[in-house]
Design a protein around this motif. Structure first.
Motif, mmCIF file in Angstrom:
data_model
loop_
_atom_site.group_PDB
_atom_site.id
_atom_site.type_symbol
_atom_site.label_atom_id
_atom_site.label_comp_id
_atom_site.label_asym_id
_atom_site.label_seq_id
_atom_site.Cartn_x
_atom_site.Cartn_y
_atom_site.Cartn_z
ATOM 1 N N PRO A 102 -12.874 60.224 -21.355
ATOM 2 C CA PRO A 102 -12.507 58.972 -22.022
ATOM 3 C C PRO A 102 -11.139 58.465 -21.585
ATOM 4 O O PRO A 102 -10.244 59.251 -21.303
ATOM 5 C CB PRO A 102 -12.508 59.355 -23.496
ATOM 6 N N ASN A 103 -11.005 57.151 -21.635
ATOM 7 C CA ASN A 103 -9.918 56.389 -21.027
ATOM 8 C C ASN A 103 -10.141 56.306 -19.533
ATOM 9 O O ASN A 103 -9.218 56.258 -18.743
ATOM 10 C CB ASN A 103 -8.536 56.953 -21.350
ATOM 11 N N MET A 104 -11.392 56.334 -19.179
ATOM 12 C CA MET A 104 -11.919 56.181 -17.833
ATOM 13 C C MET A 104 -11.660 57.428 -17.005
ATOM 14 O O MET A 104 -11.019 58.354 -17.430
ATOM 15 C CB MET A 104 -11.407 54.909 -17.182
ATOM 16 N N ALA A 105 -12.265 57.472 -15.845
ATOM 17 C CA ALA A 105 -12.348 58.708 -15.128
ATOM 18 C C ALA A 105 -12.366 58.489 -13.637
ATOM 19 O O ALA A 105 -12.061 57.420 -13.198
ATOM 20 C CB ALA A 105 -13.621 59.394 -15.585
ATOM 21 N N THR A 106 -12.708 59.572 -12.821
ATOM 22 C CA THR A 106 -12.791 59.322 -11.393
ATOM 23 C C THR A 106 -14.042 58.533 -11.184
ATOM 24 O O THR A 106 -15.057 59.032 -10.747
ATOM 25 C CB THR A 106 -12.849 60.606 -10.565
ATOM 26 N N MET A 107 -13.964 57.337 -11.628
ATOM 27 C CA MET A 107 -15.097 56.442 -11.549
ATOM 28 C C MET A 107 -14.621 55.091 -11.078
ATOM 29 O O MET A 107 -13.516 54.658 -11.386
ATOM 30 C CB MET A 107 -15.775 56.315 -12.915
ATOM 31 N N LEU A 108 -15.449 54.510 -10.250
ATOM 32 C CA LEU A 108 -15.237 53.134 -9.814
ATOM 33 C C LEU A 108 -16.442 52.331 -10.246
ATOM 34 O O LEU A 108 -17.583 52.797 -10.124
ATOM 35 C CB LEU A 108 -15.095 53.058 -8.290
ATOM 36 N N CYS A 109 -16.216 51.129 -10.748
ATOM 37 C CA CYS A 109 -17.303 50.266 -11.188
ATOM 38 C C CYS A 109 -17.027 48.842 -10.727
ATOM 39 O O CYS A 109 -15.921 48.325 -10.935
ATOM 40 C CB CYS A 109 -17.451 50.319 -12.703
ATOM 41 N N PHE A 110 -18.037 48.243 -10.122
ATOM 42 C CA PHE A 110 -17.918 46.872 -9.631
ATOM 43 C C PHE A 110 -19.090 46.066 -10.170
ATOM 44 O O PHE A 110 -20.253 46.425 -9.943
ATOM 45 C CB PHE A 110 -17.901 46.860 -8.101
ATOM 46 N N VAL A 111 -18.773 45.008 -10.894
ATOM 47 C CA VAL A 111 -19.798 44.153 -11.497
ATOM 48 C C VAL A 111 -19.643 42.748 -10.928
ATOM 49 O O VAL A 111 -18.536 42.224 -10.837
ATOM 50 C CB VAL A 111 -19.667 44.128 -13.030
ATOM 51 N N THR A 112 -20.765 42.148 -10.552
ATOM 52 C CA THR A 112 -20.772 40.785 -10.043
ATOM 53 C C THR A 112 -21.669 39.926 -10.923
ATOM 54 O O THR A 112 -22.677 40.389 -11.445
ATOM 55 C CB THR A 112 -21.280 40.737 -8.593
ATOM 56 N N THR A 113 -21.288 38.677 -11.073
ATOM 57 C CA THR A 113 -22.111 37.744 -11.832
ATOM 58 C C THR A 113 -21.923 36.334 -11.288
ATOM 59 O O THR A 113 -20.844 35.982 -10.805
ATOM 60 C CB THR A 113 -21.780 37.780 -13.340
ATOM 61 N N ASP A 114 -23.007 35.550 -11.371
ATOM 62 C CA ASP A 114 -22.912 34.152 -10.955
ATOM 63 C C ASP A 114 -22.590 33.231 -12.130
ATOM 64 O O ASP A 114 -22.662 32.009 -12.018
ATOM 65 C CB ASP A 114 -24.201 33.703 -10.250
ATOM 66 N N ALA A 115 -22.214 33.817 -13.258
ATOM 67 C CA ALA A 115 -21.851 33.026 -14.437
ATOM 68 C C ALA A 115 -20.595 32.213 -14.181
ATOM 69 O O ALA A 115 -19.685 32.638 -13.454
ATOM 70 C CB ALA A 115 -21.637 33.938 -15.640
ATOM 71 N N CYS A 116 -20.544 31.061 -14.812
ATOM 72 C CA CYS A 116 -19.330 30.253 -14.848
ATOM 73 C C CYS A 116 -18.621 30.588 -16.155
ATOM 74 O O CYS A 116 -19.157 30.327 -17.242
ATOM 75 C CB CYS A 116 -19.693 28.768 -14.787
ATOM 76 N N ILE A 117 -17.453 31.219 -16.067
ATOM 77 C CA ILE A 117 -16.778 31.728 -17.252
ATOM 78 C C ILE A 117 -15.277 31.657 -17.060
ATOM 79 O O ILE A 117 -14.767 31.834 -15.951
ATOM 80 C CB ILE A 117 -17.229 33.188 -17.558
#
Length: 407
Positions: free
Chosen positions: A186-201
């Motif tokens: 917890p509080n994040m880890a040896t992890m990488l995360c990439f999220v993509t979206t075509d939303a207009c926000i």
């Protein structure tokens, strides 16, 4: 919300690639690139470890101060952590190389690394990979999978999730990939995360929801109690769905929030369920707590207990370890009120009622604990709040993997 196949290439306008640049000195892919046809608003959350990698410093600055981002380059094998000024210079050199290869500003380039701490990036191989990756970019599921495979270290499977929702009559897609199997806490880890979206926000709306969702997803997973130097979650939104812009006050905020929550939660579970050497995903639900924070502390204490994790591996309904972990968590607790259940596809069984063992069947408990995933439910009967944490069992193989990680 419709669950679809895919990851970072699922959303309109995003391409990805993965290849072997020779960083790991084997045949495995070790570099990935994600690129958007149009500039993206960005959001990010990062490791809380005070020893943080050079890419974390670089990305924090880009997310906070750059008007947009358009590309991400990632390597596995070397973390670029504890590398001093040379590590910082390496990030700048990567951004310059990507800028030249893709014709985007250096300030629009995000970088990420994962692997061995303390080693310098082999910049000749990194820069050669950056020159080659644009030639391999594509928007297919296969291209996304190549990128997801390239960011793996001790992961046994690539990790991708994607969904589609309707926002103001427009189809909006959210997709992501991540990596992580060890040094997960917890509080994040040896992890990488990439999220993509075509939303207009709006950027502020995206950052607000990303921070809140990470608190209830990636910050609620643990494999081994070690918080890494490189943890990064990045979300890029290019607006190509052409929906009415989502703001904090718009009616579509919650719809998009739910989609992003689903993607981040499922990616979190994929990391926890692929913990180094593990045989099952271990989910802990704390019910009826007096406060949300109390529920989160209790759930994380159970899911990080080495003795509980070992009992899950042994399919042993050793409920005393769960109650013990709750007791030393620091959260308020009335042990004589606690009910504990185990649940899996084999059924659900109450093993503790009001702090004491029920007359449960050990054979049935073992059957339930032999499945994947396994769920432990603790009802503390103090209020109406709840929280869920995810981890995995603790096996002999975890020690074997980490005893010779650098070799």
């Amino acid at each position: 919300m419709e669950i679809i196949k895919g990851g970072v290439t699922a959303a309109k306008g995003f391409c990805a690639a993965g290849l072997n640049a020779g960083i790991k000195n084997n045949e495995k892919k070790d570099m990935a690139m994600v690129y958007s046809e149009k500039p993206c608003v960005t959001a990010g959350t990062f490791t809380t470890n005070k020893v943080f990698a050079a890419p974390v410093k670089w990305d924090k600055d880009i997310v906070a101060n750059s008007p947009f981002a358009q590309a991400v380059v990632v390597n596995s094998g070397v973390a670029n952590a504890c590398t001093g000024k040379e590590g910082d210079d390496a990030c700048a050199a990567e951004a310059k190389a990507v800028s030249e290869a893709l014709q985007v500003p250096e300030s629009a380039v995000l970088v990420a690394s994962t692997g061995v701490i303390g080693a310098q990036l082999p910049m000749d191989k990194i820069c050669a990979g950056i020159k080659e990756l644009p030639k391999k970019l594509g928007s297919s599921l296969e291209h996304g999978t190549l990128a997801a495979e390239a960011i793996m270290t001790t992961d046994t499977v690539d990790k991708q999730v994607a969904v589609q929702i309707e926002v103001g009559g427009k189809t909006v897609t959210v997709g992501g990939m991540c990596k992580g199997a060890g040094m997960i806490h917890p509080n994040m880890a040896t992890m990488l995360c990439f999220v993509t979206t075509d939303a207009c926000i709006k950027k502020d709306a995206l950052q607000k929801m990303t921070k809140a969702i990470v608190s209830d997803t990636f910050n609620m997973i643990s494999v081994d109690g070690d918080t890494s130097t490189n943890d990064t979650v990045l979300v890029l939104a290019n607006g190509m769905a052409e929906n009415d812009i989502i703001t904090e006050d718009s009616k579509d905020y919650q719809t998009f929030y739910d989609a992003l929550f689903y993607v981040l939660r499922e990616l979190s579970k994929k990391i926890a369920g692929d913990g180094e050497g593990c045989t099952c995903l271990f989910e802990v639900q704390v019910k009826n707590a007096a406060a949300k924070e109390q529920a989160k502390v209790l759930a994380k204490s159970i899911v990080t207990s080495s003795l509980t994790k070992a009992a899950i591996f042994g399919h042993d309904a050793n409920w005393g370890r769960i109650l013990c972990a709750m007791g030393y968590s620091g959260a308020d607790l009335e042990p004589e009120k606690v009910d504990i259940y185990f649940e899996s596809e084999a059924g659900k069984l109450k093993i503790v009622e009001n702090g004491k063992a029920t007359d449960y069947s050990e054979e049935k408990a073992t059957e339930i604990l032999s499945k994947n995933p396994v769920i432990a439910i603790a009802d503390v009967k103090m209020g109406n709040e709840e929280a869920t944490a995810w981890g995995c069992d603790l096996t002999f193989d975890y020690v074997k993997i980490n005893a010779d990680y650098r070799s």
